[in-house]
Design a protein around this motif. Structure first.
Motif, mmCIF file in Angstrom:
data_model
loop_
_atom_site.group_PDB
_atom_site.id
_atom_site.type_symbol
_atom_site.label_atom_id
_atom_site.label_comp_id
_atom_site.label_asym_id
_atom_site.label_seq_id
_atom_site.Cartn_x
_atom_site.Cartn_y
_atom_site.Cartn_z
ATOM 1 N N TYR A 24 17.945 -8.094 -77.139
ATOM 2 C CA TYR A 24 17.000 -8.294 -78.256
ATOM 3 C C TYR A 24 15.547 -8.181 -77.809
ATOM 4 O O TYR A 24 14.639 -8.308 -78.622
ATOM 5 C CB TYR A 24 17.152 -9.705 -78.851
ATOM 6 C CG TYR A 24 18.456 -10.021 -79.535
ATOM 7 C CD1 TYR A 24 19.270 -9.035 -80.072
ATOM 8 C CD2 TYR A 24 18.859 -11.350 -79.682
ATOM 9 C CE1 TYR A 24 20.451 -9.365 -80.714
ATOM 10 C CE2 TYR A 24 20.035 -11.686 -80.328
ATOM 11 C CZ TYR A 24 20.832 -10.693 -80.841
ATOM 12 O OH TYR A 24 21.987 -11.040 -81.480
ATOM 13 N N GLY A 83 12.121 -20.229 -76.645
ATOM 14 C CA GLY A 83 13.272 -21.135 -76.759
ATOM 15 C C GLY A 83 14.314 -20.585 -77.714
ATOM 16 O O GLY A 83 14.292 -19.409 -78.067
ATOM 17 N N CYS A 84 15.229 -21.440 -78.131
ATOM 18 C CA CYS A 84 16.253 -21.041 -79.101
ATOM 19 C C CYS A 84 16.477 -22.206 -80.058
ATOM 20 O O CYS A 84 16.992 -23.247 -79.648
ATOM 21 C CB CYS A 84 17.557 -20.677 -78.388
ATOM 22 S SG CYS A 84 18.937 -20.432 -79.527
ATOM 23 N N MET A 86 18.675 -22.658 -82.234
ATOM 24 C CA MET A 86 20.080 -23.098 -82.312
ATOM 25 C C MET A 86 20.415 -24.034 -81.161
ATOM 26 O O MET A 86 21.067 -25.066 -81.359
ATOM 27 C CB MET A 86 21.038 -21.907 -82.274
ATOM 28 C CG MET A 86 22.460 -22.339 -81.940
ATOM 29 S SD MET A 86 23.718 -21.340 -82.622
ATOM 30 C CE MET A 86 23.479 -19.799 -81.856
ATOM 31 N N HIS A 172 20.582 -15.240 -87.782
ATOM 32 C CA HIS A 172 21.850 -14.663 -88.250
ATOM 33 C C HIS A 172 22.353 -15.357 -89.519
ATOM 34 O O HIS A 172 22.979 -14.721 -90.375
ATOM 35 C CB HIS A 172 22.917 -14.759 -87.152
ATOM 36 C CG HIS A 172 22.676 -13.795 -86.029
ATOM 37 N ND1 HIS A 172 21.803 -14.036 -85.004
ATOM 38 C CD2 HIS A 172 23.195 -12.554 -85.786
ATOM 39 C CE1 HIS A 172 21.791 -13.009 -84.168
ATOM 40 N NE2 HIS A 172 22.633 -12.094 -84.618
ATOM 41 N N GLU A 197 27.603 -14.736 -84.983
ATOM 42 C CA GLU A 197 26.706 -15.833 -85.384
ATOM 43 C C GLU A 197 26.410 -15.782 -86.880
ATOM 44 O O GLU A 197 25.760 -16.674 -87.423
ATOM 45 C CB GLU A 197 25.377 -15.763 -84.605
ATOM 46 C CG GLU A 197 25.496 -16.195 -83.160
ATOM 47 C CD GLU A 197 24.196 -16.050 -82.385
ATOM 48 O OE1 GLU A 197 23.127 -15.880 -83.001
ATOM 49 O OE2 GLU A 197 24.247 -16.083 -81.146
ATOM 50 N N CYS A 257 14.019 -12.371 -84.303
ATOM 51 C CA CYS A 257 13.941 -13.669 -83.622
ATOM 52 C C CYS A 257 12.574 -13.758 -82.925
ATOM 53 O O CYS A 257 12.346 -13.060 -81.928
ATOM 54 C CB CYS A 257 15.060 -13.806 -82.594
ATOM 55 S SG CYS A 257 14.871 -15.291 -81.572
ATOM 56 N N MET A 260 12.540 -14.244 -79.123
ATOM 57 C CA MET A 260 12.945 -13.094 -78.304
ATOM 58 C C MET A 260 11.828 -12.060 -78.178
ATOM 59 O O MET A 260 11.916 -11.142 -77.377
ATOM 60 C CB MET A 260 14.180 -12.423 -78.922
ATOM 61 C CG MET A 260 15.464 -13.134 -78.571
ATOM 62 S SD MET A 260 15.896 -12.775 -76.841
ATOM 63 C CE MET A 260 17.445 -13.678 -76.709
HETATM 64 FE FE1 SF4 Z 1 18.576 -18.368 -80.630
HETATM 65 FE FE2 SF4 Z 1 17.081 -16.269 -81.374
HETATM 66 FE FE3 SF4 Z 1 19.512 -15.860 -80.261
HETATM 67 FE FE4 SF4 Z 1 19.273 -16.870 -82.735
HETATM 68 S S1 SF4 Z 1 18.676 -14.824 -82.078
HETATM 69 S S2 SF4 Z 1 20.641 -17.605 -81.139
HETATM 70 S S3 SF4 Z 1 17.459 -18.163 -82.562
HETATM 71 S S4 SF4 Z 1 17.702 -16.805 -79.294
#
Ligand code: SF4
Ligand code: 13P
Length: 301
Positions: A24, A83-84, A86, A172, A197, A257, A260
Motif C-alpha cells: 500500500y 500507525g494502524c 485497527m 476496508h 478485511e 489509508c 500508509m
Molecule cells: Fe490499518 Fe491502514 Fe491496513 Fe487498515 S489499511 S489495517 S487502517 S494499516
C-alpha cells in the motif's frame, strides 16, 4: 534515478540495510525498496535477512513484527506516527479481561496488532494465511482479535467456533455492496478481488478473497483481462506494474489509508542518515510475542 533515490540506495549499502515496503506504500517507495509484499511476506523476509538494519516502509505494527523476529537487528520506521487504527482497537488490558471471561481457548491475533497484544496470543495470522492458521489449531474454539471481518471470513472456512473482537479496518469496512455493484455495472467483464478485511456482504460478491499479494498472483493466474480491486488503492501500482496488459479499477477511490501514505523518500533518507525512528520491542514482550509470530511463520514454510 533521482538524486534522493541514489542517496537512499547508497545509504542502504553503507549501513548494510534492507528496505521493505508494504504493497500500500506510495509508488516511489515501492519502486525503490528491496522487497515489496503483503504482511506475511514482509514478516518472512524480516525473519530471514542477514542485513544489519531493516527499514520498514509501512506502519508501526509491521516494524514491531520485524523487531520481534530480528531482535538483534536495528529496525527503523521512518515515520513514528504511521500507525494502524485497527491495531489500536485492542489493548493488552482489554484482551486480558476478555480472555478471563471465556473458557480457556487459543487466541489468534491478526498481525495488525501491537507487540504487547501479540505477547498475549497463541498464534498470529495475516490475511494470507488466516484459514490455515485457524485450522492448524487443535482446539475447537478460538478467540480472534482484532478484525471481526477477517474472523467472519475465516469462520466461513472452518468448523471451529470463532469468538470475535469488535475491531475492523476503517478503510476496508467502509466499502459497501453498492460500491461493488456500481463498479460491476461500469466494468461488467471484470473479476472482483476483495480483501478479507471487507465486510461479509462485500466478501460475498467476490470472485476471489485474497491478501494484497494474493491479488497480484490471482490477476496473473486468471484469464480475465479486467479486475475490480476492493482494497486500499496503493495496491493498484504493483498490480499494474506486474500485469501491464491487464486493467485494474478501484472498487472505491475513497479506500485510502492515510497512515500508509505518511512515509516519503525524504523520511527514508533522514531515518537512514541519522539512524532515526528505531523501533525496539522490549525483551519481556518480544519473547512471548515471538512465540506467536514464529508459530505463524513456521506454518508458511
Ligand atoms: Fe490499518 Fe491502514 Fe491496513 Fe487498515 S489499511 S489495517 S487502517 S494499516
Ligand atoms: P496484507 O497485505 O497482508 O493483505 O495486509 C493488508 C493490510 O491492511 C495491511 O495493513
Amino acid at each position: 534515478m533521482k538524486p534522493i533515490e541514489k542517496r537512499i540506495r547508497d545509504l542502504l549499502k553503507e549501513k548494510r540495510a534492507i528496505m521493505l515496503a508494504h504493497n500500500y506504500q506510495p509508488s516511489e517507495i515501492q519502486d525503490l525498496a528491496d522487497l515489496c509484499g503483503d504482511s506475511l511476506e514482509l514478516s518472512i523476509k524480516a525473519s530471514q535477512t542477514d542485513a544489519e538494519v531493516i527499514v520498514v516502509c509501512g506502519v508501526s505494527f509491521m516494524a514491531e513484527t520485524a523487531s520481534i523476529l530480528s531482535p538483534t537487528k536495528t529496525v527503523l520506521l521512518p515515520r513514528h506516527d504511521a500507525g494502524c487504527p485497527m491495531a489500536d482497537t485492542v489493548t493488552p488490558e482489554a484482551l486480558k479481561a476478555r480472555i478471563a471471561e471465556l473458557l480457556p481457548m487459543p487466541v489468534v491475533t491478526y498481525v495488525n496488532s501491537t507487540a504487547a497484544v501479540k505477547a498475549l496470543s497463541t498464534i498470529c495470522c495475516t490475511s494470507a494465511n488466516v484459514v490455515n492458521v485457524v485450522n492448524s489449531l487443535e482446539e475447537d474454539e478460538a478467540l480472534m482479535v482484532p478484525d471481526q471481518n477477517l474472523a467472519r471470513f475465516a469462520q466461513g472456512h472452518t468448523t471451529k467456533r470463532l469468538h470475535l473482537w469488535n475491531g475492523c479496518c476503517p478503510i476496508h469496512d467502509r466499502l459497501t455492496p453498492a460500491d461493488i455493484q456500481a463498479a460491476k455495472a461500469a466494468h461488467p467483464e471484470a473479476e472482483v478481488m476483495v480483501h478479507p478485511e471487507c465486510r461479509p456482504e462485500v466478501v460475498a460478491l467476490a470472485d476471489a478473497v485474497v491478501s494484497t499479494s494474493g491479488m497480484i498472483r490471482h490477476a496473473g493466474a486468471s484469464d480475465a483481462r479486467e479486475f475490480i480491486v476492493a482494497t486500499e488503492v496503493g495496491l493498484l501500482h504493483p498490480l499494474k506494474k506486474s500485469h501491464p496488459d491487464k486493467a485494474f479499477f478501484p472498487a472505491s477511490t475513497a479506500m485510502v489509508c492515510p497512515d500508509m501514505k505518511k512515509i516519503t523518500l525524504e523520511d527514508v533518507a533522514r531515518s537512514l542518515e541519522r539512524m532515526e525512528g528505531e523501533v525496539k520491542v522490549p525483551p519481556e514482550i518480544q519473547a512471548p510475542a515471538l512465540k506467536a509470530v514464529q508459530r505463524m511463520v513456521d506454518l508458511a514454510r
